[in-house]
Design a protein around this motif. Sequence first.
Motif, PDB file in Angstrom:
ATOM      1  N   GLY A   1      10.027   5.109  -4.498  1.00  0.00           N
ATOM      2  CA  GLY A   1      10.661   3.809  -4.312  1.00  0.00           C
ATOM      3  C   GLY A   1      10.778   3.429  -2.849  1.00  0.00           C
ATOM      4  O   GLY A   1      10.527   2.279  -2.467  1.00  0.00           O
ATOM      5  N   LEU A   2      11.159   4.377  -2.003  1.00  0.00           N
ATOM      6  CA  LEU A   2      11.256   4.098  -0.575  1.00  0.00           C
ATOM      7  C   LEU A   2       9.890   3.763   0.011  1.00  0.00           C
ATOM      8  O   LEU A   2       9.757   2.879   0.871  1.00  0.00           O
ATOM      9  N   GLY A   3       8.856   4.472  -0.457  1.00  0.00           N
ATOM     10  CA  GLY A   3       7.509   4.149   0.010  1.00  0.00           C
ATOM     11  C   GLY A   3       7.097   2.736  -0.364  1.00  0.00           C
ATOM     12  O   GLY A   3       6.467   2.022   0.435  1.00  0.00           O
TER      13      GLY A   3
ATOM     14  N   ALA B   1       5.807   3.729  10.908  1.00  0.00           N
ATOM     15  CA  ALA B   1       5.621   5.017  10.238  1.00  0.00           C
ATOM     16  C   ALA B   1       6.676   6.020  10.670  1.00  0.00           C
ATOM     17  O   ALA B   1       7.174   6.807   9.854  1.00  0.00           O
ATOM     18  N   LEU B   2       7.030   5.991  11.975  1.00  0.00           N
ATOM     19  CA  LEU B   2       8.078   6.899  12.449  1.00  0.00           C
ATOM     20  C   LEU B   2       9.411   6.585  11.780  1.00  0.00           C
ATOM     21  O   LEU B   2      10.136   7.497  11.349  1.00  0.00           O
ATOM     22  N   ALA B   3       9.746   5.290  11.672  1.00  0.00           N
ATOM     23  CA  ALA B   3      10.993   4.914  11.000  1.00  0.00           C
ATOM     24  C   ALA B   3      10.963   5.332   9.528  1.00  0.00           C
ATOM     25  O   ALA B   3      11.966   5.822   8.979  1.00  0.00           O
ATOM     26  N   ALA B   4       9.816   5.151   8.884  1.00  0.00           N
ATOM     27  CA  ALA B   4       9.694   5.558   7.481  1.00  0.00           C
ATOM     28  C   ALA B   4       9.863   7.067   7.330  1.00  0.00           C
ATOM     29  O   ALA B   4      10.514   7.550   6.404  1.00  0.00           O
ATOM     30  N   TRP B   5       9.272   7.821   8.256  1.00  0.00           N
ATOM     31  CA  TRP B   5       9.412   9.285   8.201  1.00  0.00           C
ATOM     32  C   TRP B   5      10.868   9.700   8.397  1.00  0.00           C
ATOM     33  O   TRP B   5      11.366  10.584   7.692  1.00  0.00           O
TER      34      TRP B   5
ATOM     35  N   GLY C   1       5.787  -3.696   5.583  1.00  0.00           N
ATOM     36  CA  GLY C   1       4.682  -3.737   6.541  1.00  0.00           C
ATOM     37  C   GLY C   1       3.458  -4.475   6.075  1.00  0.00           C
ATOM     38  O   GLY C   1       2.510  -4.621   6.858  1.00  0.00           O
ATOM     39  N   PHE C   2       3.427  -4.951   4.826  1.00  0.00           N
ATOM     40  CA  PHE C   2       2.197  -5.539   4.304  1.00  0.00           C
ATOM     41  C   PHE C   2       1.845  -6.842   5.008  1.00  0.00           C
ATOM     42  O   PHE C   2       0.675  -7.079   5.334  1.00  0.00           O
ATOM     43  N   ASP C   3       2.857  -7.732   5.262  1.00  0.00           N
ATOM     44  CA  ASP C   3       2.562  -9.020   5.894  1.00  0.00           C
ATOM     45  C   ASP C   3       1.979  -8.841   7.276  1.00  0.00           C
ATOM     46  O   ASP C   3       1.104  -9.605   7.714  1.00  0.00           O
ATOM     47  N   THR C   4       2.441  -7.823   7.989  1.00  0.00           N
ATOM     48  CA  THR C   4       1.996  -7.623   9.370  1.00  0.00           C
ATOM     49  C   THR C   4       0.751  -6.768   9.460  1.00  0.00           C
ATOM     50  O   THR C   4      -0.157  -7.043  10.248  1.00  0.00           O
ATOM     51  N   HIS C   5       0.672  -5.722   8.642  1.00  0.00           N
ATOM     52  CA  HIS C   5      -0.398  -4.737   8.803  1.00  0.00           C
ATOM     53  C   HIS C   5      -1.380  -4.699   7.638  1.00  0.00           C
ATOM     54  O   HIS C   5      -2.364  -3.948   7.707  1.00  0.00           O
ATOM     55  N   GLY C   6      -1.099  -5.410   6.566  1.00  0.00           N
ATOM     56  CA  GLY C   6      -2.012  -5.418   5.447  1.00  0.00           C
ATOM     57  C   GLY C   6      -2.067  -4.070   4.753  1.00  0.00           C
ATOM     58  O   GLY C   6      -1.054  -3.360   4.620  1.00  0.00           O
ATOM     59  N   LEU C   7      -3.261  -3.723   4.291  1.00  0.00           N
ATOM     60  CA  LEU C   7      -3.405  -2.461   3.563  1.00  0.00           C
ATOM     61  C   LEU C   7      -3.182  -1.248   4.443  1.00  0.00           C
ATOM     62  O   LEU C   7      -2.965  -0.135   3.934  1.00  0.00           O
ATOM     63  N   ALA C   8      -3.216  -1.442   5.751  1.00  0.00           N
ATOM     64  CA  ALA C   8      -2.940  -0.327   6.654  1.00  0.00           C
ATOM     65  C   ALA C   8      -1.508   0.178   6.493  1.00  0.00           C
ATOM     66  O   ALA C   8      -1.176   1.294   6.935  1.00  0.00           O
ATOM     67  N   ALA C   9      -0.648  -0.624   5.835  1.00  0.00           N
ATOM     68  CA  ALA C   9       0.729  -0.177   5.588  1.00  0.00           C
ATOM     69  C   ALA C   9       0.789   1.011   4.642  1.00  0.00           C
ATOM     70  O   ALA C   9       1.839   1.639   4.499  1.00  0.00           O
ATOM     71  N   ALA C  10      -0.326   1.335   3.996  1.00  0.00           N
ATOM     72  CA  ALA C  10      -0.353   2.526   3.141  1.00  0.00           C
ATOM     73  C   ALA C  10      -0.072   3.794   3.942  1.00  0.00           C
ATOM     74  O   ALA C  10       0.427   4.779   3.408  1.00  0.00           O
ATOM     75  N   TRP C  11      -0.436   3.776   5.250  1.00  0.00           N
ATOM     76  CA  TRP C  11      -0.110   4.930   6.097  1.00  0.00           C
ATOM     77  C   TRP C  11       1.400   5.112   6.212  1.00  0.00           C
ATOM     78  O   TRP C  11       1.884   6.239   6.374  1.00  0.00           O
TER      79      TRP C  11
ATOM     80  N   VAL D   1       3.494   4.523   3.759  1.00  0.00           N
ATOM     81  CA  VAL D   1       3.871   5.213   2.516  1.00  0.00           C
ATOM     82  C   VAL D   1       3.628   6.707   2.664  1.00  0.00           C
ATOM     83  O   VAL D   1       4.449   7.533   2.245  1.00  0.00           O
ATOM     84  N   LEU D   2       2.502   7.062   3.280  1.00  0.00           N
ATOM     85  CA  LEU D   2       2.222   8.484   3.511  1.00  0.00           C
ATOM     86  C   LEU D   2       3.288   9.104   4.404  1.00  0.00           C
ATOM     87  O   LEU D   2       3.737  10.232   4.167  1.00  0.00           O
ATOM     88  N   ALA D   3       3.727   8.369   5.415  1.00  0.00           N
ATOM     89  CA  ALA D   3       4.781   8.880   6.296  1.00  0.00           C
ATOM     90  C   ALA D   3       6.084   9.089   5.530  1.00  0.00           C
ATOM     91  O   ALA D   3       6.807  10.074   5.752  1.00  0.00           O
ATOM     92  N   VAL D   4       6.403   8.154   4.621  1.00  0.00           N
ATOM     93  CA  VAL D   4       7.613   8.309   3.799  1.00  0.00           C
ATOM     94  C   VAL D   4       7.533   9.591   2.976  1.00  0.00           C
ATOM     95  O   VAL D   4       8.485  10.381   2.927  1.00  0.00           O
ATOM     96  N   LEU D   5       6.398   9.796   2.322  1.00  0.00           N
ATOM     97  CA  LEU D   5       6.257  10.978   1.461  1.00  0.00           C
ATOM     98  C   LEU D   5       6.254  12.261   2.277  1.00  0.00           C
ATOM     99  O   LEU D   5       6.811  13.281   1.846  1.00  0.00           O
ATOM    100  N   LEU D   6       5.625  12.234   3.444  1.00  0.00           N
ATOM    101  CA  LEU D   6       5.665  13.417   4.310  1.00  0.00           C
ATOM    102  C   LEU D   6       7.082  13.748   4.731  1.00  0.00           C
ATOM    103  O   LEU D   6       7.459  14.911   4.846  1.00  0.00           O
ATOM    104  N   GLY D   7       7.882  12.715   4.955  1.00  0.00           N
ATOM    105  CA  GLY D   7       9.269  12.951   5.329  1.00  0.00           C
ATOM    106  C   GLY D   7      10.125  13.354   4.146  1.00  0.00           C
ATOM    107  O   GLY D   7      10.916  14.306   4.230  1.00  0.00           O
TER     108      GLY D   7
END
Length: 1012
Positions: A357-359, A336-340, A366-376, A378-384
């Motif tokens: 698109g970046l989100g 999430a930090l890298a995405a931000w 992150g989906f393979d490793t974290h599953g649906l939790a990777a949606a957080w 996407v939120l970090a990308v949009l916040l950034g």
Amino acid sequence: MRQFLRETWQIWYWAYFQPSRLQAWVDRVGKQSDGWLSRLDSVFGKPAFATRFALLVLLLLIPLIAMVAWQGQPLDWLIVLTALLCLYGLSIFPLAVSLTTPWLFLLVYSINPAPLRQAIVVAGEILPPWPQLALGIGIYTLGLVVTSLLGYWFWQRKRLWLGRLILGMGLACSIALGAWLATNIRWVVLGLLALFANIFSFWLYRDDPKHAFGVVSAVAYRDESHQDDSKHAFGVVSAVAFGMVFGVAGGMAFSVTVGVAFSVAVGVAFGVAVGVAVIVAFGVAFGVAFIVAFGVSLSVAVGMAGGVSLGVAVGVAVGVAGSVAALATLPLPWLALAAWLLGTALAAWRWRWVGVGLGAVFFALGFDTHGLAAAWVVLAVLLGYYRLLPFYFGQALLSGAAASTGSATAPLAELAEATAPLAEPVEITAPLAEPVEAKRRSLLPHWLTTPAATLRRLPPYSSELLWLPLPRHARLLDAAFAADPALGMEALERIRASSYPGFRRTIERALPAMVATECARVADLAALKLCASPTHPRLPILVPSLYREQAAEGEARRNLALDVAGEIALILPELQAIARALDAAQQQSSLMLQVRSLEKLLLRLDLLKSEINTLEEPTSRSRWHAVIERWRSLLAAEQQAVEARAQGEIVAAFQVGNPVGPERAALFKGREQESNEIMRLLLDRGRPTVVVHGPRRFGKSSFLRQLPRLLPIDVVYAFESAQNSAFRESDRGFCFGLARALYRDSQAAGLALAAPERRDFREEPFGALDDYLDQLEQQLGERSLLLALDEFELIGQALETGSLSLRVLDHLRYMIQHRSRLALIFGGLNTLAELGPNWTNYFINVQPLEMLYLTPQAARDLLENPDPQFNLRYEASVVEEILCLTRCQPYLLQAMGAAMVNLANRAKWQTFPLAQLSAASDEALQAGAIYFQELWNNYTGTNADEVRAGRAILRALAAGQPPPEPADASEHNHQQQALARLLRYHLVERSNGGYQIEIPLVAQWVRERAVD
């Protein structure tokens, strides 16, 4: 050194928070308008920028270097080199993306360096051997040099098509052969690459190669008018080298960006292989294209460029692929930090779907490793990307707190001191050709309550990337503008220059307040009148659409405003009209007229205030009430001052020239006989069409304008003048003009008609007019409709020129015949018979009504009582002499009355003396020169011979002699035609078996002032 470090910091600050200022500076330094090319050329080719950029790169890489030195392996130094290459290679994107690269590498390396190491190892295994790469580069370089020399040699000898062919085919073959030797790619790909290069080269060489790339290409060619030989050689080397670097980097970045998803899906090794192959192919293509475009190459420069380009391409491909693989394995908070970080860097790239698109890319990572939790993530990308945390949150808190603590309502004296500059780095100075801003002041205890200081710590000063509106930002802007207009205009210009949506709301809310502040700022009447002028220093810039029509032709003004709407569109035009009316009032020759005009302006302000009370927001009402009160106080003070000066002055009640409208009803006298005759004709079962005709200036238009108050209440009266050019420009304009007149005048009769729409009259104008008349008749009840058309002879002229068709007359006759409650009045100079057979054929039942002189009683009433406040008195026999002199002609009565008032005011007379009547007549003759000249030119004949004969008759009669004897039959005929015309228009009348001029004042003008 301190200044050097400060300028280095400025580059970073601009890249992240003010990219447009960075781009503007780069364009000025590089003298180019191509976006990414200018940026890269500045990075690599401008020492003033490149040295500071290099220092910034070093500072950003220090943490990664320190970590590698502390706990890394020898292979890890290639990771540092890869990060460096990525930092330079990604400069084709917003510079913030490039400057974020070291932080991403540091984050990945500190958490899990294995994927980066694996990417470097795999890249070394996949890349062709270096001798093979060198062979491919050398072959394509040699082919390029030969092709360029031969093609340009033919081009210089005007063998254009042969030169194009050699350059195009040589370029394609050199690229295909060099790429095949360097990468062993398939022949199908080589064929497509060669075809693309061939098409591109032919498009590139469609003109003289000296102009293929504008100014830059001139550097590459030997041109005695622009460069000497040394500059030419340097230009060739630079163009070739940077063309290769930029071309390869561009191809690399595009390929990696598109191939990221594939890299994640199928593995790092395949991503690197595909990336390098496509990179080398496109890099060679774009590099060679630049080489050929910029002139004859040097093999050394080409070799160096190819090597550097390949190094950058491989480094960026390895770095991006390795980072993508490593990011996919990061724990969720670090991902999430890298995405931000990356979202924040890409905020300067205002493509519509970049954040989304970046989100999506990070969600896939992150989906393979974290599953649906990777949606957080996407939120970090949009916040950034939308700068919500922490930037917007802090800015919103500061803006709201400043307004809440009174910053937006501070008194003007305090606001004037609020000039503390914003807390941002100073701008770059020489040798970077950028002026230095003033040094930042330390934060003062009261800075939060000072609008200017607060405003300078908010966007667009602190940041240009505002996606959401700031709370109460508009109040701060208006308060700063109230304290310092120059600072407010500067802030508005910066805000308007940004295309980010967060600023739009600020302008929409601040603009009405700023306009009201500027209007309330007027110190005197001169400043008030300036509010209507395009020379006003600020209003035409704030709302240019309301001043554009008045501005001088060719004058350019910056458009800092949005489309004018809402309260500005409702109020400012009326304020402008009042300011223009004030200027007209002050130019009145009579002080009493000035007083009356000022009274009307005060009434208009009161009406405007009542309209302002309809605004929904209390804040909007209060600010415009302040404007009204300020303007009213100035106008009332002026009215009192003019009244004091006007003590004892005669009211200038007469109106010379223009028709007397309903607002001057007291000035209209007589005409009872004519109005009674019209009523008699309206009651006639045949309802004839009435034609009110007579010479000009005899009061026909005034009579038709005053007719509503002379008619009974059961008659609805509508008036339209054919002098309105839109009324007679087409059948559509005619029908719409009639409908608009019916709507306008029916309101006074209490009818509630819907306003006509112009678009309804475009296709079937006569049908639309009939529909409108049907609606009107439904509301008439037992009342009648009287429609008056003034200056109707102009309709006849429009029929002759074809602007109007005969369908107009058809429809008018149809209306009279089939609408039992409709009657028609024409007003004009001629009768229908004089207009020709078209009119007499269409209007058979016509009753002419000639409008001539006033009765002596009405004329006397006009001179003695033109206005309730009129206080001029006359000596005995003055009125009788004027009645005789003017023959009770309305225009001349008004002219004599106005002349006597002017003389009385100049001489301070309360009673006009008989001895000064000749002086009054002289002034009336001078003031009415246009009217008398019209009689002399247009009423004496219809052609040159008749005019000559008519003038001779008038001269003889004015001198008390009979008309001159004609010399022959032809002259006799002209004289008879002229005499008939003079009799028809009442310039001459029969008297005692002879002729005389009807009006003595006209005879006086002929004797004293007529000139052939």
